[in-house]
Design a protein around this motif. Structure first.
Motif, short mmCIF file in Angstrom:
data_model
loop_
_atom_site.label_atom_id
_atom_site.label_comp_id
_atom_site.label_asym_id
_atom_site.label_seq_id
_atom_site.Cartn_x
_atom_site.Cartn_y
_atom_site.Cartn_z
N GLN A 179 1.61 4.51 -2.75
CA GLN A 179 1.23 5.89 -2.43
C GLN A 179 2.38 6.89 -2.56
O GLN A 179 2.15 8.09 -2.61
N LYS A 180 3.59 6.41 -2.59
CA LYS A 180 4.77 7.28 -2.64
C LYS A 180 4.81 8.18 -1.41
O LYS A 180 4.70 7.70 -0.31
N LYS A 181 4.94 9.51 -1.55
CA LYS A 181 5.13 10.37 -0.37
C LYS A 181 3.85 10.41 0.47
O LYS A 181 2.84 10.96 0.06
N VAL A 182 3.96 9.83 1.67
CA VAL A 182 2.79 9.70 2.55
C VAL A 182 2.97 10.62 3.75
O VAL A 182 4.01 10.60 4.41
N THR B 59 0.83 -1.21 0.00
CA THR B 59 0.00 0.00 0.00
C THR B 59 0.87 1.26 0.00
O THR B 59 0.64 2.19 -0.77
N LEU B 60 1.86 1.29 0.87
CA LEU B 60 2.71 2.48 0.99
C LEU B 60 3.60 2.66 -0.23
O LEU B 60 3.90 3.79 -0.63
N ALA C 62 3.08 11.84 7.44
CA ALA C 62 3.32 11.04 8.65
C ALA C 62 3.85 11.95 9.76
O ALA C 62 4.03 13.15 9.57
N ARG D 292 -3.17 8.48 8.37
CA ARG D 292 -4.09 8.10 7.29
C ARG D 292 -4.40 6.61 7.33
O ARG D 292 -5.52 6.18 7.05
N GLU D 293 -3.40 5.80 7.68
CA GLU D 293 -3.57 4.35 7.71
C GLU D 293 -3.72 3.80 9.13
O GLU D 293 -3.90 2.60 9.33
N GLU E 92 7.01 13.54 5.55
CA GLU E 92 6.51 12.67 4.49
C GLU E 92 7.47 11.50 4.37
O GLU E 92 8.68 11.68 4.52
N ASP F 207 8.58 8.05 2.00
CA ASP F 207 8.50 7.36 0.72
C ASP F 207 9.09 5.97 0.95
O ASP F 207 10.31 5.81 1.10
N ILE G 120 1.54 6.92 10.93
CA ILE G 120 0.87 7.31 9.67
C ILE G 120 -0.63 7.39 9.97
O ILE G 120 -1.35 6.39 9.95
#
Length: 885
Positions: A481-484, A477-478, A486, A503-504, A549, A551, A501
């Motif tokens: 998504q590339k730059k997540v 999943t990550l 956090a 979002r997750e 962020e 990656d 993270i």
């Protein structure tokens, strides 16, 4: 008649009775009644008609003035004195009262007295009374004169009607310097007579009887003086009463205005009172004048403040917020980073753990503060120091501002903190204390934060370090998504972090790819490598608790996610390398895609002789460049390599949760393993060899482990430890499977005949050539199950297409030798069956060796097989072509 005497009128009990004090001794009191007349009385259970009007006539004439009194007679039993009085302006009492109709001449007056002077006096009084009767004056009006008197506030309706208004009042009694009985003249027919507290102040208590002991409780220092101060100025004076609120006990809280101003200010200026914080929110801006009056007395060291020590005015210091410890406590460091100290916000307290109504809000309050100031420059003005006590460390309390915003006030305004109620003599408080109290009241009214009564459910982060299966799914999943976005929750070392993270809803350990930073020391300062502490310090200063962020590129063998960390869009790996606190790891740098940036940063650090490169010799790089050129040549050769002819008999012993295979080569290795396992089994059947571990196993240590499925002993390596539960995760090195088992199921493996030097681990890490397994959880599980079904218990032929020595992974194409006695061809590999059934796909991005001309035809064939699976909607293609997204 006796000789006349002079007295000062302290108060008037009714239209015919005075309380006098001696001009030479104000503490000496004397009750004096007017002779020959009677007036209606004021009573708590209800005033007689016209009692108030009668008393008012006399009070207006005499209170606070000196009168000349002559005693006519004394009642023997009570000792009460009766007589006449004269004011300095010649006004005679009771004559003027009889004339006004506010007292009546007693019928029995002078009946037994034959003194001519008395007879003459009575004739005059009766004549004045007759005139008053004829004119229906005062008591002779016949009707009316009744005033309803209420002795308390009654209920909330009073405040709804009168709060914020100013009414006339008369101070009936002074109980102490800050507590009065005031008659509020609400209308001609309605008075309210509540206990009244002077708003904004507290005076020492006066001497009073203690009902429980029957004794007398002495006054506090300056308590009697405060009472006398107020009595001399307000008792039975007409005052203006500004109604500001009510106490929790239902007492009126008000500003009582002396003709020259607020009596509370005068008490403060004379050092006879302290400010009362509990009234601050009622007074609002008017509290400032009281604080200023108190400060005057403190500066002059008057009475209550005789021991006052003026606080040194702290200067503003520019600091950087390095860590948020709690919603009311932070760590700050100087801009140079040379010193760090702990600061708590003055007069502000975050949600408390031991308060059920506050505890659920702790995380939200801390997060509010983190978002507001972490890493920012603030101004810190120390207001005081709290000494260590009851297990708490000493700490500085300070006012902290960021770009003019008072952070403590912002917390209170948002409802994430409460205001501390200080002791009266506590000087270590916020300069804007009254503003904080007002902000708290507003937050309560608006039901913000902890006042909402509805705590949000605490965010629960799933720790991927405890869930390998979830970690592998999240990796895919990550990666997509590339730059997540956090948050850096904790810095373990210069290049190792705990990441949240939101979002997750996951927490993971992250290792910076492309670099190697020196190992950090332990918490006790021991261990670690040179420059490890400096690297960790830099990470803490730049990254800890910061928004970031990430990656993610890959995952290491112990569950750490490998990737890039961006703070303010800057790659932190580059920062570490630039400061000479990490070196570039060439192979992983290429994988991360930041190689050029990292190599440039390392070159700069070397030239400036920073950190790791303080003793750098340029000749070392020449050797490294030659090695790099050799790697490039190898990569180029891979593109043009011939098809390998490395075929080996293998069996699949395990399939990892990430889809990687574990192989055993059939032949010398398996024969030697079978011999070893027979000896291993006999060794562990011997009771003498059943000694449990003496202490905890070390991570990475080789041990004997009793497999839970069959109870047999196998060679294993410790992957991780749970010291609390005394459980270790072990990998069975000859078969590749792993499990968590108790330490009691482990034994030392220090016998040379069983060591990995004698016989290397037989499980080979392998991956299916040209096949990428699904990333979706359900399809991935189906794929692993399908491969297991194809390979379980079968002796296979493996074509070792490429052996990656750096990653220690062999890429293989598997064949079933029973399908064809000839050399395996294109159409009968297990790899093809996985793709054909929709459980795998041809990777879109091929490795260098996979692009070799030797595999060109095979790849074309696999691609056709894949297209057929797509058309038939098999496996992962059930809902269409997932590669089109």
């Amino acid at each position: 008649m006796s000789k006349p005497f002079f007295g000062n009128v302290k108060s008037v009990l009714s239209g015919d009775t005075l309380i006098l004090t001696s001009p030479n001794n104000p503490a000496a009191e004397r009750t004096f009644c007017l002779a020959y007349v009677s007036a209606p009385h004021l009573r708590r259970e209800g005033d007689e008609p016209f009692a108030f009007q009668s008393r008012e006539c006399l009070r207006n004439l005499v209170v606070g003035k000196t009168v000349q009194c002559t005693v006519a007679y004394t009642i023997p039993n009570s000792g009460r004195e009766f007589g006449t009085a004269k004011l300095q302006d010649g006004t005679d009492l009771p004559d003027v009262l009889v004339k006004a109709g506010w007292v009546k001449v007693r019928e029995d007056a002078g009946r037994k007295d034959e003194n001519e002077e008395v007879v003459e006096k009575l004739e005059k009084l009766r004549s004045l009374e007759n005139d008053a009767k004829a004119e229906n004056k005062g008591l002779h009006a016949g009707t009316g004169g009744i005033i309803e008197v209420q002795n308390d506030l009654g209920g909330p309706e009073f405040m709804k009607t009168w709060k914020g208004k100013t009414v006339d009042g008369i101070v009936e009694r002074v109980l102490s310097g800050d507590r009065l009985l005031v008659r509020l003249l609400l209308s001609e027919k309605k008075h309210v007579q509540p206990m009244t507290l002077l708003a904004g102040i507290r005076t020492p208590s006066t001497e009073r009887n203690n009902p429980s002991t029957g004794g007398v409780q002495p006054a506090e220092e300056y308590g009697n003086e405060a009472k006398q101060f107020v009595e001399a100025r307000l008792l039975q004076r007409l005052v203006k009463v500004e109604i500001v609120g009510a106490s929790p006990q239902g007492q009126l809280v008000a500003n009582v205005m002396h003709p020259r101003g607020n009596i509370a200010e005068f008490l403060l200026q004379d050092g006879l009172a302290r400010c009362n914080d509990f009234h601050s929110t009622m007074l609002g801006e008017k509290m400032a004048a009281l604080r200023a009056a108190e400060k005057q007395a403190q500066e002059k060291k008057l009475r209550l403040f005789k021991h006052h020590i003026a606080k040194a005015d702290g200067s503003n210091q520019d600091m950087i917020v390095s860590k948020v410890l709690a919603s009311d406590t932070i760590l700050v460091r100087s801009k140079a980073g040379t010193n760090e100290k702990r600061i708590s916000f003055s007069s502000v307290r975050g949600p408390r753990t031991n308060e059920p109504s506050e505890a659920p809000y702790r995380d939200e309050a801390k997060e509010f503060l983190r978002q507001k100031i972490i890493g920012k420059q603030v101004k810190v003005k120390v207001d005081g120091t709290k000494p260590a006590n009851e297990g708490f460390e000493a700490k500085d309390v300070a006012t902290v501002t960021e770009k003019g915003t008072n952070i403590g006030l912002a917390l209170v305004e948002a409802g994430w903190a409460t205001v501390v109620r200080h002791r009266n003599d506590d000087p270590d408080r916020a300069p804007n204390y009254d503003e904080l109290l007002a902000a708290q009241e507003k937050a309560k009214e608006e039901k913000k934060g902890i006042w909402s009564g509805k705590p949000n459910k605490a965010r629960q982060y799933l720790d991927l370090g405890d869930n390998a299966q979830k970690a592998k799914i999240m990796l895919a999943t990550l990666q997509r998504q590339k730059k997540v976005p956090a948050i850096v929750d904790f810095c373990k070392a210069g290049s190792r972090f705990t990441i949240l993270i939101p979002r997750e809803n996951v927490k993971l350990t992250m290792v910076l790819g492309g670099i190697r930073a020196p190992r950090a020391p332990r918490a006790d300062g021991e261990g670690g490598e040179p420059w490890g502490k400096e690297a960790l310090d830099l990470a803490n200063r730049r990254c800890n608790q910061r928004d970031c962020e990430v990656d993610i590129h890959d995952m290491d063998k112990v569950g750490g996610f490998i990737g890039s960390l961006y703070i303010g869009r800057e790659n932190f790996a580059k920062v570490l390398v630039e400061e000479g606190l990490a070196s570039v790891h060439a192979f992983s740098a290429e994988k991360s895609g930041n190689a050029a940036e990292l190599f440039n940063a390392e070159k700069k650090a070397k030239q400036e002789r920073k950190g790791l490169w303080t003793k750098w010799d340029p000749s070392q790089d020449e050797e490294q460049e030659e090695a790099a050129e050799e790697e490039v040549d190898e990569s180029a050769a891979a593109v043009n390599m011939e098809k390998p002819t490395d075929y080996r008999d293998v069996v699949i012993t395990n399939i990892d949760g990430n889809g990687k295979l574990k192989l055993q080569e059939v032949g010398k290795g398996t024969a030697a393993l079978e011999t070893l396992m027979n000896e291993f089994r006999k060794f562990h059947l011997n009771p003498a060899n059943k000694q449990p571990l003496k202490d905890a196993p070390r991570t990475g240590e080789f041990v004997s482990a009793q497999f839970s499925a069959d109870g047999e002993w196998y060679r294993a390596r410790v992957r991780s430890n749970d010291r609390t539960a005394k459980v270790a995760e072990v990998v069975y090195v000859d078969y590749g499977n792993s499990e968590k088992i108790p330490w009691s199921k482990l034994r030392r493996m220090d016998q040379p005949q069983f060591s990995v030097q004698k016989l290397k681990p037989q499980a080979i890490d392998a991956s299916l050539s040209f096949v990428q397994l699904p990333t979706g959880q359900d399809y991935f599980a189906d794929a692993v199950g399908f491969i297991a079904e194809l390979t379980e218990g079968r002796r296979l032929v493996g074509s070792f297409d490429f052996v990656d020595a750096k990653e220690n992974v062999s890429y293989v194409t598997l064949y079933d030798p029973k399908t064809d006695n000839k050399m395996p061809g294109l159409n009968d590999s297990l790899n093809k069956e996985v793709v054909q059934q929709g459980y795998g796909m041809v990777p879109k991005k091929l490795k260098a060796w996979e692009r070799s001309r030797a595999f060109e035809d095979y790849l074309k064939h696999l691609t056709k097989v894949q297209d057929e699976a797509k058309r038939e909607r098999l496996g992962m293609w059930e809902y269409g072509d997932i590669t089109e997204d």
